[in-house]
Design a protein around this motif. Sequence first.
Motif, PDB file in Angstrom:
ATOM      1  N   PHE A 191       0.847  -1.191   0.000  1.00 30.44           N
ATOM      2  CA  PHE A 191       0.000   0.000   0.000  1.00 30.44           C
ATOM      3  C   PHE A 191       0.886   1.245   0.000  1.00 30.44           C
ATOM      4  CE2 PHE A 191      -1.932   3.129   3.153  1.00 30.44           C
ATOM      5  CZ  PHE A 191      -2.657   3.821   2.203  1.00 30.44           C
ATOM      6  N   GLN A 192       0.664   2.144  -0.948  1.00 31.73           N
ATOM      7  CA  GLN A 192       1.460   3.361  -1.039  1.00 31.73           C
ATOM      8  C   GLN A 192       0.624   4.532  -1.555  1.00 31.73           C
ATOM      9  OE1 GLN A 192       4.871   2.523  -3.544  1.00 31.73           O
ATOM     10  NE2 GLN A 192       5.805   1.130  -2.059  1.00 31.73           N
ATOM     11  N   TYR A 193       1.111   5.719  -1.261  1.00 31.83           N
ATOM     12  CA  TYR A 193       0.537   6.948  -1.835  1.00 31.83           C
ATOM     13  C   TYR A 193       1.529   8.084  -1.585  1.00 31.83           C
ATOM     14  CZ  TYR A 193      -0.848   8.681   2.829  1.00 31.83           C
ATOM     15  OH  TYR A 193      -0.859   9.135   4.127  1.00 31.83           O
ATOM     16  N   ASP A 194       1.231   9.259  -2.046  1.00 33.04           N
ATOM     17  CA  ASP A 194       2.102  10.423  -1.880  1.00 33.04           C
ATOM     18  C   ASP A 194       1.963  10.923  -0.439  1.00 33.04           C
ATOM     19  OD1 ASP A 194       3.738  12.565  -2.314  1.00 33.04           O
ATOM     20  OD2 ASP A 194       2.447  13.565  -3.786  1.00 33.04           O
ATOM     21  N   ILE A 195       2.617  10.257   0.470  1.00 35.16           N
ATOM     22  CA  ILE A 195       2.342  10.395   1.892  1.00 35.16           C
ATOM     23  C   ILE A 195       2.684  11.767   2.468  1.00 35.16           C
ATOM     24  CG2 ILE A 195       4.570   9.520   2.727  1.00 35.16           C
ATOM     25  CD1 ILE A 195       2.952   7.908   4.845  1.00 35.16           C
ATOM     26  N   ASN A 196       3.666  12.442   1.907  1.00 32.68           N
ATOM     27  CA  ASN A 196       4.047  13.755   2.432  1.00 32.68           C
ATOM     28  C   ASN A 196       3.267  14.900   1.788  1.00 32.68           C
ATOM     29  OD1 ASN A 196       6.010  12.767   4.271  1.00 32.68           O
ATOM     30  ND2 ASN A 196       7.460  12.527   2.592  1.00 32.68           N
ATOM     31  N   ASN A 197       2.291  14.555   0.991  1.00 34.75           N
ATOM     32  CA  ASN A 197       1.412  15.540   0.366  1.00 34.75           C
ATOM     33  C   ASN A 197       0.198  15.720   1.273  1.00 34.75           C
ATOM     34  OD1 ASN A 197      -0.414  16.996  -1.248  1.00 34.75           O
ATOM     35  ND2 ASN A 197       0.298  16.020  -3.134  1.00 34.75           N
ATOM     36  N   PHE A 198       0.057  16.906   1.839  1.00 32.49           N
ATOM     37  CA  PHE A 198      -1.022  17.170   2.794  1.00 32.49           C
ATOM     38  C   PHE A 198      -2.400  16.946   2.182  1.00 32.49           C
ATOM     39  CE2 PHE A 198      -3.828  20.417   4.946  1.00 32.49           C
ATOM     40  CZ  PHE A 198      -3.951  19.733   6.142  1.00 32.49           C
ATOM     41  N   TYR A 199      -2.523  17.156   0.870  1.00 33.35           N
ATOM     42  CA  TYR A 199      -3.809  16.965   0.191  1.00 33.35           C
ATOM     43  C   TYR A 199      -4.349  15.564   0.455  1.00 33.35           C
ATOM     44  CZ  TYR A 199      -7.070  16.418  -3.753  1.00 33.35           C
ATOM     45  OH  TYR A 199      -8.168  16.158  -4.533  1.00 33.35           O
ATOM     46  N   TYR A 246       4.661  -0.264   9.779  1.00 36.48           N
ATOM     47  CA  TYR A 246       4.195  -1.206   8.757  1.00 36.48           C
ATOM     48  C   TYR A 246       5.089  -1.236   7.528  1.00 36.48           C
ATOM     49  CZ  TYR A 246       0.100  -0.675  11.739  1.00 36.48           C
ATOM     50  OH  TYR A 246      -0.741  -0.617  12.831  1.00 36.48           O
ATOM     51  N   LYS A 247       5.915  -0.228   7.411  1.00 39.90           N
ATOM     52  CA  LYS A 247       6.878  -0.147   6.301  1.00 39.90           C
ATOM     53  C   LYS A 247       6.221  -0.304   4.920  1.00 39.90           C
ATOM     54  CE  LYS A 247      10.567  -1.885   9.266  1.00 39.90           C
ATOM     55  NZ  LYS A 247      11.002  -0.541   9.645  1.00 39.90           N
ATOM     56  N   PHE A 248       5.073   0.340   4.775  1.00 46.84           N
ATOM     57  CA  PHE A 248       4.391   0.326   3.482  1.00 46.84           C
ATOM     58  C   PHE A 248       5.199   1.079   2.417  1.00 46.84           C
ATOM     59  CE2 PHE A 248       0.210   0.090   5.982  1.00 46.84           C
ATOM     60  CZ  PHE A 248       0.146  -1.292   5.847  1.00 46.84           C
ATOM     61  N   MET A 249       5.895   2.125   2.844  1.00 48.08           N
ATOM     62  CA  MET A 249       6.625   2.975   1.903  1.00 48.08           C
ATOM     63  C   MET A 249       7.736   3.684   2.640  1.00 48.08           C
ATOM     64  SD  MET A 249       3.409   5.586   1.626  1.00 48.08           S
ATOM     65  CE  MET A 249       2.215   4.520   2.458  1.00 48.08           C
ATOM     66  N   THR A 250       8.687   4.229   1.888  1.00 45.94           N
ATOM     67  CA  THR A 250       9.779   4.980   2.494  1.00 45.94           C
ATOM     68  C   THR A 250       9.327   6.409   2.779  1.00 45.94           C
ATOM     69  OG1 THR A 250      10.630   5.626   0.323  1.00 45.94           O
ATOM     70  CG2 THR A 250      11.511   3.604   1.298  1.00 45.94           C
ATOM     71  N   ALA A 251      10.051   7.091   3.638  1.00 47.19           N
ATOM     72  CA  ALA A 251       9.674   8.443   4.043  1.00 47.19           C
ATOM     73  C   ALA A 251       9.820   9.449   2.913  1.00 47.19           C
ATOM     74  CB  ALA A 251      10.521   8.885   5.231  1.00 47.19           C
ATOM     75  N   ASP A 252      10.656   9.132   1.929  1.00 47.99           N
ATOM     76  CA  ASP A 252      10.899  10.077   0.836  1.00 47.99           C
ATOM     77  C   ASP A 252      10.142   9.723  -0.449  1.00 47.99           C
ATOM     78  OD1 ASP A 252      12.278   7.808   0.192  1.00 47.99           O
ATOM     79  OD2 ASP A 252      14.166   8.822  -0.317  1.00 47.99           O
ATOM     80  N   LYS A 254       7.639   9.657  -3.487  1.00 49.09           N
ATOM     81  CA  LYS A 254       6.911  10.688  -4.215  1.00 49.09           C
ATOM     82  C   LYS A 254       5.691  10.058  -4.895  1.00 49.09           C
ATOM     83  CE  LYS A 254       9.964  13.871  -3.278  1.00 49.09           C
ATOM     84  NZ  LYS A 254       9.656  14.961  -2.323  1.00 49.09           N
ATOM     85  N   GLY A 255       4.764  10.925  -5.301  1.00 52.08           N
ATOM     86  CA  GLY A 255       3.541  10.423  -5.909  1.00 52.08           C
ATOM     87  C   GLY A 255       3.766   9.623  -7.170  1.00 52.08           C
ATOM     88  N   ASP A 256       4.739  10.043  -8.011  1.00 53.30           N
ATOM     89  CA  ASP A 256       4.962   9.323  -9.264  1.00 53.30           C
ATOM     90  C   ASP A 256       5.556   7.940  -9.024  1.00 53.30           C
ATOM     91  OD1 ASP A 256       7.338  10.356  -8.358  1.00 53.30           O
ATOM     92  OD2 ASP A 256       8.091  10.931 -10.343  1.00 53.30           O
ATOM     93  N   ILE A 257       6.321   7.789  -7.934  1.00 50.57           N
ATOM     94  CA  ILE A 257       6.882   6.475  -7.593  1.00 50.57           C
ATOM     95  C   ILE A 257       5.764   5.533  -7.155  1.00 50.57           C
ATOM     96  CG2 ILE A 257       8.438   5.215  -6.073  1.00 50.57           C
ATOM     97  CD1 ILE A 257       9.846   6.964  -8.141  1.00 50.57           C
ATOM     98  N   GLN A 392       6.797  15.543   6.458  1.00 51.94           N
ATOM     99  CA  GLN A 392       8.143  15.041   6.191  1.00 51.94           C
ATOM    100  C   GLN A 392       8.915  14.789   7.481  1.00 51.94           C
ATOM    101  OE1 GLN A 392       9.883  17.933   3.543  1.00 51.94           O
ATOM    102  NE2 GLN A 392       8.844  17.108   1.733  1.00 51.94           N
ATOM    103  N   LEU A 393       8.747  15.685   8.447  1.00 52.65           N
ATOM    104  CA  LEU A 393       9.433  15.506   9.734  1.00 52.65           C
ATOM    105  C   LEU A 393       8.916  14.273  10.469  1.00 52.65           C
ATOM    106  CD1 LEU A 393       9.543  19.231  10.934  1.00 52.65           C
ATOM    107  CD2 LEU A 393      11.494  17.831  10.221  1.00 52.65           C
ATOM    108  N   VAL A 394       7.615  14.033  10.382  1.00 50.05           N
ATOM    109  CA  VAL A 394       7.014  12.893  11.066  1.00 50.05           C
ATOM    110  C   VAL A 394       7.404  11.578  10.398  1.00 50.05           C
ATOM    111  CG1 VAL A 394       4.825  11.725  11.534  1.00 50.05           C
ATOM    112  CG2 VAL A 394       5.082  14.145  12.078  1.00 50.05           C
ATOM    113  N   THR A 395       7.268  11.503   9.082  1.00 55.16           N
ATOM    114  CA  THR A 395       7.550  10.232   8.387  1.00 55.16           C
ATOM    115  C   THR A 395       9.037   9.880   8.430  1.00 55.16           C
ATOM    116  OG1 THR A 395       7.686  11.418   6.262  1.00 55.16           O
ATOM    117  CG2 THR A 395       5.571  10.412   6.839  1.00 55.16           C
ATOM    118  N   SER A 396       9.894  10.900   8.528  1.00 52.72           N
ATOM    119  CA  SER A 396      11.343  10.635   8.578  1.00 52.72           C
ATOM    120  C   SER A 396      11.818  10.372  10.002  1.00 52.72           C
ATOM    121  CB  SER A 396      12.119  11.819   8.001  1.00 52.72           C
ATOM    122  OG  SER A 396      11.925  12.985   8.804  1.00 52.72           O
ATOM    123  N   GLY A 397      10.945  10.571  10.982  1.00 57.16           N
ATOM    124  CA  GLY A 397      11.297  10.348  12.372  1.00 57.16           C
ATOM    125  C   GLY A 397      12.076  11.486  12.998  1.00 57.16           C
TER     126      GLY A 397
END
Length: 420
Positions: A191-199, A246-252, A254-257, A392-397
């Motif tokens: 499961f993934q999405y553009d996680i650091n995008n507030f939208y 859960y390690k669904f995705m990395t902190a960095d 992007k939406g296109d990835i 970004q600060l939260v997902t990167s720890g």
Amino acid sequence: MKKYTKIFAILTAMVLLLSVALTGCGSSKTNESKSSDNSSNNTAQTQQKKEPVELTVWSHLTDPEIAKVQEIANKWAQETGNKVKVLADQSDFQAFSTAAQSGKGPDIMFGLPHDNLGTFQKAGLLAEVPDGVINKSDYVPMSIDAVSYDGKMYAIPLSMETYGLFYNTSKVQTPPATLDDLIKLGQQVGFQYDINNFYYSFAFMAAYGGYVFKNNGGALDPNDIGLNNDGAKKGLSLIRDFVKTYKFMTADIKGDIAKGNFQNGKIGLYISGPWDVDGFKKANVPFKVAPLPTVDGKPMPSFAGVQAAFVSANSKHQQEAWDLLKYLAQNTALPLFETGNRIPVLNSVLNNDEVKNNDILNAFAEQAKNAIPMPNIPAMTAVWTPAGNALQLVTSGKATPDKAADDMVNQIKQGIATQQ
């Protein structure tokens, strides 16, 4: 006796002549009055019969959609004897403002995202929607809220968009109905999405009670920010867990990835909107779309965008412009659905068989029932960057959800203060 008779006869004759003369004068005045009335009526009719006008429409839609709007506008022009030019436009607020104030701007802006309206309204560039142009009950309620500012309508909603849960049908037979189901299934198929995008991530904060600006009876209060309340912080904790636990995705990521991983079959679940539908179809991806899963038994809110149209306050042809806009609003909903996957906001079109039979776009329409319009007040421009940084600060720890949320709200308040 004869002498008096003659005098009487002469007096009688004089009276008769005077009577005729006066009658003639009265008749003449009456005729003049009638002639004057007829002249006034003719002048009024001439004034009522207006010369044809040429209206200019600027549109932020795609080229195929603009061509369709021009085609429909031409029908209105033929019926009314006027002319219409529909032109592609990607200018920003300042360019529109300069053009409008110099008399070179359009009469109508068509297809602008609704969250721009507050800035335009504050600058005095929007004409308020006159009574009778639309019937509010004909529209999805959320779309009316999106084009209203301090309780007044300044635009007409055209279509809406929000995001939902894409799932690969070769990996997932039944989409997750709850957040727990999403987490469990995500660990199996990805499961993934553009996680650091507030939208997108706003949905998980709103699910627990977070909000951007408090809505007080249709008026958004920029002084009441709910992005660091308990619910928002709980949502940020969940978003952190998507990466760290859960390690669904990395902190960095992007939406296109995330999009590419779903398209290539590397993951089975992906959050996005109607704009990705055609690409997946062309790539022969086996997919469907479902509303976002529920949280604690309640629907998960998402951000909603509404494509809107308004009449410029500087238009010299207000009556004709509103008449054209009313015509376009009534007749473009289905063509824009067919041409650009635009989800209708007119209830009658949503119930059209062609729309109802489209399972994918219907899923977005279902999610839109629980969506929250992106705030349309100018203060919203101060939100995006601090919110993105907090994520970004939260997902990167690098920051806890509590600290990131508090810092975010402080930065938003500072940004709003600089606008005043």
